[in-house]
Design a protein around this motif. Sequence first.
Motif, PDB file in Angstrom:
ATOM      1  N   SER A  15       0.824  -1.205   0.000  1.00  0.00           N
ATOM      2  CA  SER A  15       0.000   0.000   0.000  1.00  0.00           C
ATOM      3  C   SER A  15       0.860   1.258   0.000  1.00  0.00           C
ATOM      4  O   SER A  15       0.456   2.297  -0.484  1.00  0.00           O
ATOM      5  N   ASP A  16       2.091   1.138   0.529  1.00  0.00           N
ATOM      6  CA  ASP A  16       3.001   2.287   0.516  1.00  0.00           C
ATOM      7  C   ASP A  16       3.412   2.633  -0.914  1.00  0.00           C
ATOM      8  O   ASP A  16       3.562   3.798  -1.256  1.00  0.00           O
ATOM      9  N   ASP A  17       3.586   1.596  -1.768  1.00  0.00           N
ATOM     10  CA  ASP A  17       3.918   1.844  -3.171  1.00  0.00           C
ATOM     11  C   ASP A  17       2.778   2.561  -3.879  1.00  0.00           C
ATOM     12  O   ASP A  17       3.012   3.462  -4.685  1.00  0.00           O
ATOM     13  N   ALA A  18       1.557   2.177  -3.587  1.00  0.00           N
ATOM     14  CA  ALA A  18       0.408   2.826  -4.208  1.00  0.00           C
ATOM     15  C   ALA A  18       0.306   4.283  -3.772  1.00  0.00           C
ATOM     16  O   ALA A  18       0.020   5.163  -4.583  1.00  0.00           O
ATOM     17  N   GLY A  19       0.560   4.554  -2.513  1.00  0.00           N
ATOM     18  CA  GLY A  19       0.523   5.928  -2.019  1.00  0.00           C
ATOM     19  C   GLY A  19       1.612   6.781  -2.635  1.00  0.00           C
ATOM     20  O   GLY A  19       1.407   7.945  -2.960  1.00  0.00           O
ATOM     21  N   ARG A  20       2.778   6.195  -2.811  1.00  0.00           N
ATOM     22  CA  ARG A  20       3.896   6.919  -3.423  1.00  0.00           C
ATOM     23  C   ARG A  20       3.598   7.216  -4.888  1.00  0.00           C
ATOM     24  O   ARG A  20       3.869   8.311  -5.380  1.00  0.00           O
ATOM     25  N   THR A  21       3.030   6.229  -5.598  1.00  0.00           N
ATOM     26  CA  THR A  21       2.681   6.436  -7.002  1.00  0.00           C
ATOM     27  C   THR A  21       1.608   7.501  -7.137  1.00  0.00           C
ATOM     28  O   THR A  21       1.681   8.362  -8.023  1.00  0.00           O
ATOM     29  N   ARG A  22       0.612   7.469  -6.262  1.00  0.00           N
ATOM     30  CA  ARG A  22      -0.453   8.470  -6.295  1.00  0.00           C
ATOM     31  C   ARG A  22       0.110   9.867  -6.034  1.00  0.00           C
ATOM     32  O   ARG A  22      -0.276  10.829  -6.679  1.00  0.00           O
ATOM     33  N   ALA A  23       1.044   9.962  -5.119  1.00  0.00           N
ATOM     34  CA  ALA A  23       1.652  11.260  -4.819  1.00  0.00           C
ATOM     35  C   ALA A  23       2.459  11.774  -6.002  1.00  0.00           C
ATOM     36  O   ALA A  23       2.452  12.976  -6.294  1.00  0.00           O
ATOM     37  N   ILE A  24       3.158  10.886  -6.706  1.00  0.00           N
ATOM     38  CA  ILE A  24       3.936  11.305  -7.877  1.00  0.00           C
ATOM     39  C   ILE A  24       3.017  11.794  -8.978  1.00  0.00           C
ATOM     40  O   ILE A  24       3.259  12.840  -9.594  1.00  0.00           O
ATOM     41  N   VAL A  25       1.941  11.066  -9.230  1.00  0.00           N
ATOM     42  CA  VAL A  25       0.980  11.482 -10.255  1.00  0.00           C
ATOM     43  C   VAL A  25       0.333  12.809  -9.869  1.00  0.00           C
ATOM     44  O   VAL A  25       0.164  13.699 -10.712  1.00  0.00           O
ATOM     45  N   THR A  26       0.009  12.965  -8.602  1.00  0.00           N
ATOM     46  CA  THR A  26      -0.571  14.221  -8.133  1.00  0.00           C
ATOM     47  C   THR A  26       0.394  15.375  -8.345  1.00  0.00           C
ATOM     48  O   THR A  26      -0.004  16.454  -8.789  1.00  0.00           O
ATOM     49  N   ARG A  27       1.658  15.160  -8.039  1.00  0.00           N
ATOM     50  CA  ARG A  27       2.651  16.225  -8.230  1.00  0.00           C
ATOM     51  C   ARG A  27       2.817  16.581  -9.703  1.00  0.00           C
ATOM     52  O   ARG A  27       2.992  17.746 -10.046  1.00  0.00           O
ATOM     53  N   VAL A  28       2.775  15.593 -10.590  1.00  0.00           N
ATOM     54  CA  VAL A  28       2.906  15.861 -12.024  1.00  0.00           C
ATOM     55  C   VAL A  28       1.710  16.663 -12.522  1.00  0.00           C
ATOM     56  O   VAL A  28       1.871  17.665 -13.233  1.00  0.00           O
ATOM     57  N   VAL A  29       0.508  16.250 -12.157  1.00  0.00           N
ATOM     58  CA  VAL A  29      -0.696  16.971 -12.585  1.00  0.00           C
ATOM     59  C   VAL A  29      -0.712  18.381 -12.002  1.00  0.00           C
ATOM     60  O   VAL A  29      -1.044  19.351 -12.694  1.00  0.00           O
ATOM     61  N   ALA A  30      -0.333  18.520 -10.747  1.00  0.00           N
ATOM     62  CA  ALA A  30      -0.295  19.840 -10.118  1.00  0.00           C
ATOM     63  C   ALA A  30       0.767  20.725 -10.760  1.00  0.00           C
ATOM     64  O   ALA A  30       0.556  21.934 -10.926  1.00  0.00           O
ATOM     65  N   ALA A  31       1.895  20.155 -11.149  1.00  0.00           N
ATOM     66  CA  ALA A  31       2.939  20.939 -11.807  1.00  0.00           C
ATOM     67  C   ALA A  31       2.475  21.417 -13.180  1.00  0.00           C
ATOM     68  O   ALA A  31       2.735  22.562 -13.569  1.00  0.00           O
ATOM     69  N   ILE A  32       1.777  20.567 -13.915  1.00  0.00           N
ATOM     70  CA  ILE A  32       1.216  20.972 -15.210  1.00  0.00           C
ATOM     71  C   ILE A  32       0.215  22.096 -15.003  1.00  0.00           C
ATOM     72  O   ILE A  32       0.215  23.105 -15.728  1.00  0.00           O
ATOM     73  N   ALA A  33      -0.660  21.950 -14.019  1.00  0.00           N
ATOM     74  CA  ALA A  33      -1.639  22.994 -13.724  1.00  0.00           C
ATOM     75  C   ALA A  33      -0.957  24.284 -13.292  1.00  0.00           C
ATOM     76  O   ALA A  33      -1.402  25.382 -13.650  1.00  0.00           O
ATOM     77  N   LEU A  34       0.127  24.169 -12.551  1.00  0.00           N
ATOM     78  CA  LEU A  34       0.859  25.349 -12.097  1.00  0.00           C
ATOM     79  C   LEU A  34       1.480  26.100 -13.273  1.00  0.00           C
ATOM     80  O   LEU A  34       1.428  27.334 -13.322  1.00  0.00           O
ATOM     81  N   VAL A  35       2.026  25.385 -14.226  1.00  0.00           N
ATOM     82  CA  VAL A  35       2.608  26.023 -15.411  1.00  0.00           C
ATOM     83  C   VAL A  35       1.523  26.734 -16.218  1.00  0.00           C
ATOM     84  O   VAL A  35       1.701  27.875 -16.665  1.00  0.00           O
ATOM     85  N   ILE A  36       0.382  26.091 -16.405  1.00  0.00           N
ATOM     86  CA  ILE A  36      -0.727  26.713 -17.135  1.00  0.00           C
ATOM     87  C   ILE A  36      -1.234  27.938 -16.382  1.00  0.00           C
ATOM     88  O   ILE A  36      -1.515  28.983 -16.981  1.00  0.00           O
TER      89      ILE A  36
END
Length: 116
Positions: A15-36
């Motif tokens: 479950s720790d791997d799933a949480g880490r993956t979710r956090a990475i995806v969240t950071r990528v989406v948030a970074a894209i939104a931040l650039v826009i």
Amino acid sequence: MTIDPAGPRPLQPTSDDAGRTRAIVTRVVAAIALVIAIGEVALAVLGIIGSATSTGDDPLDGIGYFFAILVGIPGAIGLVLASLALALARRPAGPVLATAALLVLVVGPPALLYAL
């Protein structure tokens, strides 16, 4: 070093791997939104500066203020949401905030254009 006679065992995701993956995806989406969002706010500022410094008698000189409202408001809201999503990436609210930021930034300007 001993070798297991049963052979290699497949890796089981935790479950720790799933949480880490979710956090990475969240950071990528948030970074894209931040650039826009930064781009939209910058365009709004340029629209205000362009309209404020115009010296002509063109009736369309004030369109920069309208453009600033149209793009700047969703840009500012998206900037706040994306920043919060980056800060809360490992929490349950992180993916929700990142998705909301991207949605506001993409749907906001056309929705405001329709409303105005």
